[in-house]
Design a protein around this motif. Structure first.
Motif, PDB file in Angstrom:
ATOM      1  N   UNK A  21       0.559   0.072   8.693  1.00  0.00           N
ATOM      2  CA  UNK A  21       0.180   1.175   7.810  1.00  0.00           C
ATOM      3  C   UNK A  21       1.445   1.797   7.232  1.00  0.00           C
ATOM      4  N   UNK A  22       1.515   1.817   5.899  1.00  0.00           N
ATOM      5  CA  UNK A  22       2.633   2.428   5.191  1.00  0.00           C
ATOM      6  C   UNK A  22       2.120   3.653   4.434  1.00  0.00           C
ATOM      7  N   UNK A  23       2.786   4.797   4.606  1.00  0.00           N
ATOM      8  CA  UNK A  23       2.420   5.985   3.865  1.00  0.00           C
ATOM      9  C   UNK A  23       1.231   6.708   4.465  1.00  0.00           C
ATOM     10  N   UNK A  24       0.946   7.871   3.877  1.00  0.00           N
ATOM     11  CA  UNK A  24      -0.123   8.714   4.400  1.00  0.00           C
ATOM     12  C   UNK A  24      -1.008   9.243   3.283  1.00  0.00           C
ATOM     13  N   UNK A  25      -1.117   8.500   2.193  1.00  0.00           N
ATOM     14  CA  UNK A  25      -1.910   8.955   1.064  1.00  0.00           C
ATOM     15  C   UNK A  25      -3.392   9.028   1.369  1.00  0.00           C
ATOM     16  N   UNK A  26      -4.108   9.778   0.535  1.00  0.00           N
ATOM     17  CA  UNK A  26      -5.558   9.908   0.700  1.00  0.00           C
ATOM     18  C   UNK A  26      -6.291   8.648   0.260  1.00  0.00           C
ATOM     19  N   UNK A  27      -5.695   7.878  -0.665  1.00  0.00           N
ATOM     20  CA  UNK A  27      -6.308   6.637  -1.157  1.00  0.00           C
ATOM     21  C   UNK A  27      -5.635   5.452  -0.479  1.00  0.00           C
ATOM     22  N   UNK A  28      -6.453   4.502  -0.010  1.00  0.00           N
ATOM     23  CA  UNK A  28      -5.938   3.361   0.749  1.00  0.00           C
ATOM     24  C   UNK A  28      -6.038   2.070  -0.050  1.00  0.00           C
ATOM     25  N   UNK A  29      -4.934   1.350  -0.102  1.00  0.00           N
ATOM     26  CA  UNK A  29      -4.905  -0.010  -0.631  1.00  0.00           C
ATOM     27  C   UNK A  29      -4.859  -0.954   0.554  1.00  0.00           C
ATOM     28  N   UNK A  30      -5.909  -1.748   0.730  1.00  0.00           N
ATOM     29  CA  UNK A  30      -6.103  -2.629   1.889  1.00  0.00           C
ATOM     30  C   UNK A  30      -5.782  -4.054   1.456  1.00  0.00           C
ATOM     31  N   UNK A  31      -4.764  -4.649   2.078  1.00  0.00           N
ATOM     32  CA  UNK A  31      -4.248  -5.956   1.668  1.00  0.00           C
ATOM     33  C   UNK A  31      -4.808  -7.080   2.540  1.00  0.00           C
ATOM     34  N   UNK A  32      -5.151  -8.204   1.901  1.00  0.00           N
ATOM     35  CA  UNK A  32      -5.501  -9.438   2.616  1.00  0.00           C
ATOM     36  C   UNK A  32      -4.588 -10.545   2.124  1.00  0.00           C
ATOM     37  N   UNK A  33      -3.791 -11.097   3.036  1.00  0.00           N
ATOM     38  CA  UNK A  33      -2.795 -12.097   2.665  1.00  0.00           C
ATOM     39  C   UNK A  33      -3.405 -13.471   2.472  1.00  0.00           C
ATOM     40  N   UNK A  42       4.948 -11.505   3.888  1.00  0.00           N
ATOM     41  CA  UNK A  42       5.330 -11.825   2.510  1.00  0.00           C
ATOM     42  C   UNK A  42       4.592 -10.963   1.497  1.00  0.00           C
ATOM     43  N   UNK A  43       3.393 -10.462   1.855  1.00  0.00           N
ATOM     44  CA  UNK A  43       2.580  -9.657   0.948  1.00  0.00           C
ATOM     45  C   UNK A  43       2.809  -8.161   1.165  1.00  0.00           C
ATOM     46  N   UNK A  44       2.854  -7.740   2.423  1.00  0.00           N
ATOM     47  CA  UNK A  44       2.983  -6.304   2.680  1.00  0.00           C
ATOM     48  C   UNK A  44       4.387  -5.799   2.377  1.00  0.00           C
ATOM     49  N   UNK A  45       5.417  -6.634   2.533  1.00  0.00           N
ATOM     50  CA  UNK A  45       6.777  -6.181   2.271  1.00  0.00           C
ATOM     51  C   UNK A  45       6.953  -5.734   0.818  1.00  0.00           C
ATOM     52  N   UNK A  46       6.585  -6.521  -0.189  1.00  0.00           N
ATOM     53  CA  UNK A  46       6.741  -6.018  -1.555  1.00  0.00           C
ATOM     54  C   UNK A  46       5.779  -4.888  -1.916  1.00  0.00           C
ATOM     55  N   UNK A  47       4.545  -4.917  -1.389  1.00  0.00           N
ATOM     56  CA  UNK A  47       3.560  -3.901  -1.753  1.00  0.00           C
ATOM     57  C   UNK A  47       3.775  -2.577  -1.030  1.00  0.00           C
ATOM     58  N   UNK A  48       4.627  -2.556  -0.006  1.00  0.00           N
ATOM     59  CA  UNK A  48       4.910  -1.305   0.691  1.00  0.00           C
ATOM     60  C   UNK A  48       5.501  -0.263  -0.242  1.00  0.00           C
ATOM     61  N   UNK A  49       6.111  -0.699  -1.360  1.00  0.00           N
ATOM     62  CA  UNK A  49       6.701   0.264  -2.297  1.00  0.00           C
ATOM     63  C   UNK A  49       5.654   1.209  -2.881  1.00  0.00           C
ATOM     64  N   UNK A  50       4.392   0.797  -2.881  1.00  0.00           N
ATOM     65  CA  UNK A  50       3.342   1.649  -3.431  1.00  0.00           C
ATOM     66  C   UNK A  50       3.104   2.885  -2.578  1.00  0.00           C
ATOM     67  N   UNK A  51       3.555   2.848  -1.320  1.00  0.00           N
ATOM     68  CA  UNK A  51       3.450   4.038  -0.479  1.00  0.00           C
ATOM     69  C   UNK A  51       4.285   5.182  -1.052  1.00  0.00           C
ATOM     70  N   UNK A  52       5.357   4.855  -1.775  1.00  0.00           N
ATOM     71  CA  UNK A  52       6.178   5.896  -2.404  1.00  0.00           C
ATOM     72  C   UNK A  52       5.454   6.578  -3.548  1.00  0.00           C
ATOM     73  N   UNK A  53       4.401   5.950  -4.052  1.00  0.00           N
ATOM     74  CA  UNK A  53       3.600   6.536  -5.129  1.00  0.00           C
ATOM     75  C   UNK A  53       2.429   7.347  -4.591  1.00  0.00           C
ATOM     76  N   UNK A 278       6.940  -6.581 -14.045  1.00  0.00           N
ATOM     77  CA  UNK A 278       5.684  -6.608 -14.804  1.00  0.00           C
ATOM     78  C   UNK A 278       4.478  -6.431 -13.892  1.00  0.00           C
ATOM     79  N   UNK A 279       4.560  -6.980 -12.688  1.00  0.00           N
ATOM     80  CA  UNK A 279       3.423  -6.966 -11.775  1.00  0.00           C
ATOM     81  C   UNK A 279       3.069  -5.554 -11.316  1.00  0.00           C
ATOM     82  N   UNK A 280       4.039  -4.815 -10.806  1.00  0.00           N
ATOM     83  CA  UNK A 280       3.713  -3.529 -10.191  1.00  0.00           C
ATOM     84  C   UNK A 280       3.266  -2.471 -11.198  1.00  0.00           C
TER      85      UNK A 280
END
Length: 307
Positions: A21-33, A42-53, A278-280
Motif C-alpha cells: 500500500x502506497x499513500x493514504x488517499x481517499x481514492x484507491x487504485x488497485x493494481x493487478x500485474x 515491475x508494475x507497482x514500482x512505476x505506479x507508486x508515483x501516483x501516491x504523490x498525487x 506520455x503514459x502517466x
C-alpha cells in the motif's frame, strides 16, 4: 520509490498473499500485474508515483509469486480462483469500491472481476491486454512471421518436437521480446528482478511456455461478447508495437460501452517503463476526470478529456 506499507492477507484456501500500500488517499487504485506468476514489483514500482498525487495505490503478489505463498497444486491456477483472490484482498484491506488497473494477464483478471463484482468498480484501466485469446494467437503468429519464413518454420518445428529450450529457438524469442515486450536498450531493474523471480508453474498452466505460444487453460478464453455489460468507465491502453497488439485493444474498446483508447507510439508491452512521459499523464487525466465527475452523473465518452 516510497517504501510501501506491507500487509499479509490470508485466503480462504489457507494460503497467504502479500499486499503493498502506497499513500493514504481517499481514492484507491488497485493494481493487478501480468504473468500469471510474475511478481508485482515491475508494475507497482512505476505506479507508486501516483501516491504523490493523492491516490492510495495498492498492489499484491498474486498467489504463487513474489513474497506470497507458492503452492504446487495446478488446480489453483484458474481465472475464477484469481478473481476470488482479488476480491478477498480488496475486502481484507477494507478498500471499498476501487479504481482498477490491470496489466497484461491482469487485464484478463480485472475484466472478469468487473463482470463478477461490478458494485466494487469505480473505473477500470486495461493496459496492454487482450480479451479474445484466439484472436491474439493470430496476432502473435503475424508478429512471429515478421522474423521470416525460415525462422518461423524453425520455431514451429521446435514447438512440435518439444525442444523450445534449443538456443536457436530462444534466440528468436529474445528478438521478439525486445521488439514487442520492452523496446528499451536496458530494461529497468524492477522489471528484470520480477522476470528473474517468475514462477512458471501458474504461467505454463494458464498460458504456455512463453509470451508467443498459448497452450494453457486460457487459450480459448474470449470475453469480448460479455464486455458490453461493464458499465464502469474504462481506459484501454496499448503500445503501438505491443505483443498484445493494438488490434486486440481495439476489439476491447469497441466492446466496452463506456471506454477510451490510447496507443503509445514509441512503446511495446511496457509503456509505463518505455514512455512514462506520455503514459502517466493519460492515466492521471482519466482518473482525475472519473473522480471529478462521479458526483455529477459519471464519466461518458462525450465528456472524457482524451476523446
Amino acid at each position: 520509490m516510497t517504501e510501501p506499507q506491507v500487509r499479509r492477507v490470508r485466503l480462504e484456501e489457507g494460503f497467504e498473499v502479500q499486499a503493498y500500500i502506497y499513500g493514504e488517499g481517499d481514492e484507491t487504485l488497485f493494481l493487478a500485474n501480468g504473468g500469471p506468476g510474475l511478481p508485482s514489483l515491475y508494475l507497482r514500482e512505476p505506479h507508486a508515483r501516483l501516491a504523490r498525487d493523492g491516490w492510495r495505490v495498492v498492489a499484491w503478489d498474486q498467489l504463487g509469486c513474489g513474497a506470497s505463498d507458492r503452492p504446487q497444486d495446478p488446480a489453483l491456477w484458474a481465472l475464477e480462483r484469481y478473481v476470488a483472490e482479488a476480491e478477498q484482498v480488496r475486502a481484507a484491506l477494507d478498500l471499498g469500491p476501487v479504481h482498477l488497473l490491470g496489466h497484461s494477464w491482469g487485464t484478463w483478471l480485472f475484466t472478469e472481476y468487473c463482470l463478477t463484482h461490478p458494485e466494487q468498480v469505480k473505473s477500470c484501466i486495461l493496459a496492454d491486454g487482450a480479451c479474445d485469446i484466439p484472436h491474439l494467437v493470430g496476432e502473435l503468429d503475424r508478429l512471429r512471421s515478421a522474423l521470416g519464413a525460415e525462422t518461423l518454420a524453425m520455431m514451429r518445428r521446435h514447438e512440435a518436437e518439444g525442444s523450445i529450450d534449443h538456443p536457436e529457438y530462444q534466440a528468436a524469442i529474445t528478438i521478439l521480446n525486445y521488439r514487442h515486450v520492452c523496446r528499451l536498450q536496458a530494461w529497468p531493474d524492477s522489471l528484470t528482478a520480477a522476470l528473474a523471480d517468475w514462477n512458471m508453474g501458474p504461467y505454463g498452466e494458464m498460458q504456455g511456455p512463453n509470451e508467443f505460444t498459448y497452450t494453457g487453460n486460457m487459450k480459448d478464453w474470449n470475453r469480448i461478447p460479455a464486455m458490453g455489460a461493464i458499465a464502469a468507465p474504462c481506459l484501454v491502453l496499448c503500445g503501438a508495437h505491443d505483443e498484445l497488439t493494438p488490434a486486440c485493444s481495439e476489439k476491447m474498446h469497441a466492446a466496452l460501452p463506456n471506454s477510451w483508447l490510447k496507443i503509445f507510439e514509441a512503446s511495446s508491452h511496457m509503456p509505463f517503463h518505455e514512455e512514462p512521459e506520455a503514459y502517466f499523464p493519460a492515466v492521471r487525466a482519466f482518473l482525475e476526470e472519473v473522480a471529478a465527475r462521479a458526483a455529477v452523473g459519471g464519466l461518458t465518452r462525450k465528456s472524457h478529456p482524451c476523446r
